[in-house]
Enzyme design. Structure first.
Site, PDB file in Angstrom:
ATOM      1  N   LYS A 130       0.846  -1.199   0.000  1.00  0.00           N
ATOM      2  CA  LYS A 130       0.000   0.000   0.000  1.00  0.00           C
ATOM      3  C   LYS A 130       0.885   1.253   0.000  1.00  0.00           C
ATOM      4  O   LYS A 130       1.795   1.385   0.815  1.00  0.00           O
ATOM      5  CB  LYS A 130      -0.897  -0.002   1.242  1.00  0.00           C
ATOM      6  CG  LYS A 130      -1.959   1.058   1.200  1.00  0.00           C
ATOM      7  CD  LYS A 130      -2.795   1.028   2.463  1.00  0.00           C
ATOM      8  CE  LYS A 130      -3.985   0.118   2.343  1.00  0.00           C
ATOM      9  NZ  LYS A 130      -4.901   0.267   3.492  1.00  0.00           N
TER      10      LYS A 130
HETATM   11  C1  E4P Z   1      -8.468   1.048   4.319  1.00  0.00           C
HETATM   12  O1  E4P Z   1      -7.560   0.690   3.671  1.00  0.00           O
HETATM   13  C2  E4P Z   1      -8.654   2.438   4.797  1.00  0.00           C
HETATM   14  O2  E4P Z   1      -7.547   2.879   5.442  1.00  0.00           O
HETATM   15  C3  E4P Z   1      -9.877   2.495   5.661  1.00  0.00           C
HETATM   16  O3  E4P Z   1     -10.938   1.905   4.931  1.00  0.00           O
HETATM   17  C4  E4P Z   1     -10.202   3.902   6.118  1.00  0.00           C
HETATM   18  O4  E4P Z   1     -11.449   3.935   6.764  1.00  0.00           O
HETATM   19  P1  E4P Z   1     -11.948   5.207   7.586  1.00  0.00           P
HETATM   20  O5  E4P Z   1     -12.083   6.353   6.651  1.00  0.00           O
HETATM   21  O6  E4P Z   1     -13.277   4.801   8.150  1.00  0.00           O
HETATM   22  O7  E4P Z   1     -10.906   5.458   8.625  1.00  0.00           O
END
Ligand code: E4P
Length: 183
Positions: free
Chosen positions: A49
């Protein structure tokens, strides 16, 4: 459409995995380009990522040429998505909940990105992230997200409806009444 589980909680991964609906898992570390190669060696199905920055895109470009898959995260506009796609990202992660927080139409972003990917025949897949409720999942599915990454609490809600619960209760009661009559 694939479902990923959005958690680092191993016990939640085990529980939800038993439902047979999970195709992968996402976590939320901040990954910088110089760490990326080591992370990719952990297993052959690891996707690194990378945050949506100029430095991040440089890393995506280098890694994609080494056949290391990347997921460019924190995508909020079509332009950001297009840049990540062009740099060679295997996945892009538009953030649905966080766009909704600022009153922006996240579903239009998903549709636009899907249209661009299909129009030009790019291989990149869209992971709808920042999913916080069942309506988010339903809408990104309708708008063509290849994948939704979903917290375990939302997976749980996706199996439930009050009419299902009351229906099971009534069927159980009726079955008991029937059994008592025939015994
Ligand atoms: C996943 O990879 C993201 O970091 C996550 O879905 C973020 O979610 P949030 O906006 O509810 O923190």
């Amino acid at each position: 459409m694939k479902f990923f589980l959005d958690t680092a909680d191993v016990s939640a991964i085990k529980t939800i995995n038993e439902l047979g609906v999970v195709d992968g898992v996402t976590t939320n570390p901040t990954i910088i380009s110089r760490e990326a190669r080591d992370i990719a060696k952990w297993a052959d199905n690891i996707v690194v990522k990378i945050p949506m920055t100029m430095e991040g895109l440089k890393a995506v470009n280098v890694l994609s040429k080494e056949n290391i898959k990347t997921n460019v995260t924190l995508i909020f506009t079509v332009s950001q998505g297009l840049m990540a796609i062009k740099a060679g990202a295997a996945f892009i992660s538009p953030f649905v909940g966080r766009l909704e927080d600022i009153g922006t139409d996240a579903y239009q972003l998903i549709s636009d990105l899907r249209e661009i990917i299909d129009f030009y025949g790019f291989d990149t897949e869209i992971i709808a992230a920042s999913i916080r409720n069942t309506v988010h999942v339903e809408n990104v599915a309708k708008r063509g997200a290849h994948i939704a990454t979903i917290p375990d609490a939302v997976f749980d809600k996706m199996t439930k409806h009050p009419l299902t619960t009351s229906g099971i209760k009534n069927f159980t009661k009726d079955w008991e009444t029937f059994k008592n009559k025939v015994e």
